[in-house]
Motif scaffolding. Sequence first.
Motif, PDB file in Angstrom:
ATOM      1  N   HIS A 182       0.855  -1.194   0.000  1.00  0.00           N
ATOM      2  CA  HIS A 182       0.000   0.000   0.000  1.00  0.00           C
ATOM      3  C   HIS A 182       0.885   1.236   0.000  1.00  0.00           C
ATOM      4  CE1 HIS A 182      -3.585   2.312   2.011  1.00  0.00           C
ATOM      5  NE2 HIS A 182      -2.647   3.198   1.722  1.00  0.00           N
ATOM      6  N   HIS A 192       1.452   5.437  -2.100  1.00  0.00           N
ATOM      7  CA  HIS A 192       0.953   6.487  -2.996  1.00  0.00           C
ATOM      8  C   HIS A 192       2.139   7.021  -3.795  1.00  0.00           C
ATOM      9  CE1 HIS A 192      -2.833   6.440  -0.718  1.00  0.00           C
ATOM     10  NE2 HIS A 192      -2.045   6.231   0.315  1.00  0.00           N
ATOM     11  N   LYS A 238     -10.696   0.394  -3.056  1.00  0.00           N
ATOM     12  CA  LYS A 238     -10.294   1.092  -1.827  1.00  0.00           C
ATOM     13  C   LYS A 238     -11.511   1.811  -1.259  1.00  0.00           C
ATOM     14  CE  LYS A 238      -7.461   3.517   1.024  1.00  0.00           C
ATOM     15  NZ  LYS A 238      -6.543   4.541   0.537  1.00  0.00           N
ATOM     16  N   HIS A 266      -4.025  -0.101   7.438  1.00  0.00           N
ATOM     17  CA  HIS A 266      -3.518   0.698   8.554  1.00  0.00           C
ATOM     18  C   HIS A 266      -3.724   0.033   9.922  1.00  0.00           C
ATOM     19  CE1 HIS A 266      -3.189   3.448   5.312  1.00  0.00           C
ATOM     20  NE2 HIS A 266      -4.426   3.918   5.356  1.00  0.00           N
ATOM     21  N   ASP A 274       2.962   3.265   2.801  1.00  0.00           N
ATOM     22  CA  ASP A 274       2.067   4.425   2.735  1.00  0.00           C
ATOM     23  C   ASP A 274       2.824   5.686   2.305  1.00  0.00           C
ATOM     24  OD1 ASP A 274      -0.544   5.183   2.624  1.00  0.00           O
ATOM     25  OD2 ASP A 274      -0.763   5.631   4.754  1.00  0.00           O
TER      26      ASP A 274
HETATM   27 ZN   LIG Z   1      -2.640   5.249   2.077  1.00  0.00          ZN
END
Ligand SMILES: [Zn+2]
Length: 606
Positions: free
Chosen positions: A115, A117, A207, A287, A357
């Motif tokens: 996961h 970005h 998501k 998370h 992340d």
């Molecule tokens: Zn994220």
Amino acid sequence: MKKRFFSLLVLLSILSACALPSATPTQNPLPPTPNFPPVQSTSATTVSGPADTIFLHGAILTMQEGNPTAQAIAVRGGAILAVGNDSEISALQDSRTQVIDLNGLTLMPGFVDAHSHTLNQRLLDDQDPLPDQQMTIQFGITTEAEFFVDESILNKLKALAEAGELRMRVNVYLLYTNNCGDLMGDWWKAYQPNQQIAPNLFLRGLKIFSDGGSCKAPAMSVEYPGGGKGDLFFSQDQMNQIVAEAQAAGFQVAIHALGDRAVEEAQNAIAFALNGQPNTYRHRIEHNATIRPDLLPRYGEIGIVPIIFGTYSTCIRATGEGKKFKYILGEEYGAWDWPWRALADANPGLPIAWQSDYPIFPTNNPLYHLWGMVTRKEINADGSICNPPDWVKAGALRVEEVLPMMTRNSAYALFFDKEVGTLEAGKFADLVILSDNPLQVESDSIKDMSVLMTMIGGKVEYCATGFESLCPSASPSDVGAGSPVATASASLSDSPASNAIDGNIETIWNSGAGPEQWIQIDLGKPATIRAIRLHVSQYPEGETTHQLWVGADANNLTLIHKFSGFTRDFDILGFTPSTPLTNIRYIRIVTTKSSSWVAWREIEIK
Ligand SMILES: [Zn+2]
């Protein structure tokens, strides 16, 4: 980006300011299901023949269960040919094999970030994502996932992929909601789950944001000091319907849940959709920043894949930075906060997976994340190290627990476990060489380790300066993991077409006739081509003309280049398109002019 990073950290930190737990946990709506599918480890392809490259005398961490270490590994045509001891692997060598002496260095699967970005954040900001890709590859990540992808970002990623710019394996999760919980509509229904949509670009699941974090506040079961329990975006009924709808369409869900109230709702919704069946959809919760103790065993009972942060934000909790925000830390609350030790202990065998992340968190360096997970220390902005208080240290994991989370388990979370995540025959040759062995160095030294070489699909994508001897040069058969086959207009019986793609310039294909003659290579599957090199076999020397035709369909090829000029034996004719050619399966070279019988020593396609 900066703003998002800051606000998520602040909100995460607010969590630690919560009053002591006062809420009574609600009851699970469904009885637990005590099973989840095991991590798969089947071969993707069968590979045979001599190796392109062998790595010997290494400390090889295979990440295979029950077969964790080896001395040597062989690679051919983008895939792993074999893993074993030095003598077994040496036997796969022939004259063209490149032999790399690891001299005791550690080699392991490329890291898999479940996961991030990494690319989507740059694209959202209208910036070039390729420098971030380069940095990510240098850190040893070979497969990653993008978690803020709407239709516009998807199209941008597709354009990059089709231009041959994606060098890592990139998985995308389509937004069902945005980060404030607003529904994004039906756009995802135009796609199929687990679909390859362009070279190196794979569409996986959906998501769903269930609570605040980067927008609004994480949903807690206890009151924040200033009042309120944070923001849950959907009722339990709504979330049940969302997950059931996604699952009915065949999609894996990846539910963002930071607060324990959101974790509980996400667990309930996944249990509702699965209705007692094993989690073959590999539904995940992202998370899991706050897990109330009664929620810990439910991951294993339902079969949910938890995706967890690497580094712990020790500084903000344990130093003056934390005091600045007047956060009060307490052991009672601490047990809920990123409780990875308790999560692993409550769910033996559950594939818990790692996420960076990045850039919501400041680095995606897996070795830094590994250091954070095993020491729970963090480097402050001023370079000083924040040491964890005992209640934070209690959440630490061991190196041998974390490495599978960063490879095998992340691959499982991304439905990529048949192709990557462990070193075994048939999987893609995605591997890294490390400066040290993380299982042997002092845990404090892990943060100082580095990646010396990153290979993706048998191709070296990063080679640290000064360590060129560890990095095999590109080999002739590294286009995809297909098995290339050569055919020709005519061939002498002792000089078949296959000699032109055997990696050996001593053996030639010879048509036994003057022009016009052709040879054609079928790569076995569509590939991205960056360069073609033709090794000339010619006597006598003289003027020649060769046409280069390519395409996805053997009956519909396109002329892309013509070589015309004076050539002689052992010359190399090279062609590098300005942008890589995508979706190419067939390459045909037609010789229309030559003073010699038409022949080639070797045809290299990269
Ligand atoms: Zn994220």
